[in-house]
Design a protein around this motif. Structure first.
Motif, PDB file in Angstrom:
ATOM      1  N   SER A   1       0.155   5.404   0.481  1.00 30.99           N
ATOM      2  CA  SER A   1      -0.954   6.550   0.520  1.00 30.99           C
ATOM      3  C   SER A   1       0.107   7.739   0.392  1.00 30.99           C
TER       4      SER A   1
ATOM      5  N   GLN B   1      -7.609  -0.145   7.256  1.00 27.35           N
ATOM      6  CA  GLN B   1      -6.178  -0.421   7.399  1.00 27.35           C
ATOM      7  C   GLN B   1      -6.304  -1.229   8.773  1.00 27.35           C
TER       8      GLN B   1
ATOM      9  N   HIS C   1       0.895  -1.140  -0.012  1.00 33.22           N
ATOM     10  CA  HIS C   1      -0.005  -0.069   0.008  1.00 33.22           C
ATOM     11  C   HIS C   1       0.997   1.214  -0.088  1.00 33.22           C
TER      12      HIS C   1
ATOM     13  N   TRP D   1      -9.286   5.510   0.274  1.00 31.84           N
ATOM     14  CA  TRP D   1      -9.136   4.591   1.296  1.00 31.84           C
ATOM     15  C   TRP D   1     -10.205   4.344   2.194  1.00 31.84           C
TER      16      TRP D   1
ATOM     17  N   TYR E   1      -3.282   0.078  -3.630  1.00 33.15           N
ATOM     18  CA  TYR E   1      -3.481  -0.861  -2.496  1.00 33.15           C
ATOM     19  C   TYR E   1      -3.372  -2.120  -3.153  1.00 33.15           C
TER      20      TYR E   1
END
Length: 354
Positions: free
Chosen positions: A179, A296, A177, A191, A212
């Motif tokens: 971000s 998450q 992943h 997300w 992801y």
């Protein structure tokens, strides 16, 4: 022979004799005639005069080449010579000038081999069309980049483009992943992944995009988390190992901290997992719901968040990745100077290998 600066065009290639005092360079063509006054090239339609010759074929003998003369040769497509693994060779006229010997030392294009770093088909693009089971199978020596992985060797998981880090600690790391913070405000929304999408792939495989690929959790054995702060400083903040993952609960099997932050290990790795529609974390409520539906791993609740801030307003204009102020201090990351307990960072990335 052709003296310095002379050029000849053979099979559409311009070859210049610029090093030796004289040379005869033939690529893709053979000598058709030889005389003391000049050499005529078969298929070229022209004549190259010697230093004192008048050209043409007057006084021609029955020789096709000058005895013992060695020439550069290449039997492959002209645009592949000296590209990738391909190389020219040499051929030598025999003692009576009747014919050339074989082209010795040339390397011609062949089918691309996925297990080497060479460009065997000499198309100038390097390895193309190769599919690997893991980033660890990508030949060492190839750069960090996007490679095609078939994780289950023809099984139900589709071939997927994955960013492979081929440099850190021996390479072979796949991006799970990433971000990436952005003023555009799209990261927080990205997300909001739901439970049924926990093993899916989303986004572009890049550390400058949101990405992801949850199915990688089914294969990973080693993990490392890295954070890039607002000044561009990148640090590995946690390293861990696991025997696998329970794909239903998304909890790691036998998680073990190898290095880095104990708090990140406890809160963002060796913990539960939650999404807006699945409460599997270690807190009293659903951490994902509490933090703007960000999916998450959560303990009670987090030390880094892929999408939400820990200070109000939690959405922070949709920026995305945030870390706890204690983590920022531990790794000397730049703070955004806003809020008391948390700060924006540029990106949060998780890598795995097996």
């Amino acid at each position: 022979m052709v003296s310095i600066g002379k050029s000849l065009r053979v099979a559409g290639i311009l070859a210049s004799c610029a090093v030796l005092t004289s040379c005869a360079l033939v690529i893709g063509a053979d000598w058709d005639d030889y005389s003391n006054g000049g050499e005529e090239l078969a298929g070229s339609g022209g004549t190259v005069s010697g230093a004192g010759g008048a050209g043409g074929s007057e006084g021609a003998s029955d020789k096709v080449c000058k005895p013992q003369v060695t020439e550069i040769c290449y039997d492959g497509p002209p645009n592949t010579i000296n590209r990738g693994a391909c190389r020219a060779g040499t051929k030598t006229c025999n003692a009576n000038g009747a014919e050339f010997g074989p082209c010795v030392g040339q390397v011609l294009p062949t089918a691309e081999l996925c297990e080497t770093i060479e460009d065997e088909d000499c198309d100038g693009t390097g390895i193309t069309g190769c599919v690997y089971l893991a980033c660890g199978d990508v030949p060492r020596g190839l750069p960090t980049g996007v490679y095609s992985l078939d994780l289950d060797s023809g099984g139900p998981i589709e071939k997927t483009q994955v960013l492979c880090d081929m440099e850190t600690d021996g390479g072979g790391w796949a991006l799970v992943h990433n971000s990436f913070g952005s003023d555009a405000g799209a990261t927080l929304v990205f997300w909001g992944i739901l439970y049924d999408e926990r093993l899916s792939v989303r986004g572009a495989p890049s550390v400058s995009e949101n990405f992801y690929f949850g199915a990688l959790y089914k294969f990973g054995k080693e993990y490392r988390d890295e954070i890039e702060d607002l000044d561009g400083k990148v640090k590995e903040v946690m390293r861990a190992a696991a025997d696998g993952i329970d794909p239903d609960s998304m909890r790691f099997v036998q998680p073990m901290r190898v290095g880095g932050s104990l708090e990140i290990f406890n809160f963002n790795f060796a913990a539960g997992w939650s999404s807006a529609d699945h409460d599997g974390d270690d807190a009293g409520g659903n951490c994902a719901k509490a933090y703007k539906n960000v999916m998450q791993h959560y303990g009670d609740c987090w030390r880094y968040n892929l999408g939400a801030d820990g200070d109000t307003p939690l959405e922070d204009a949709g920026w995305g990745p945030h870390i706890n102020r204690n983590i920022a201090n531990e790794f000397n990351f730049k703070s955004d100077g806003v809020g008391m307990g948390h700060t924006r960072v540029k990106r949060i990335s998780r890598w795995t290998r097996w």
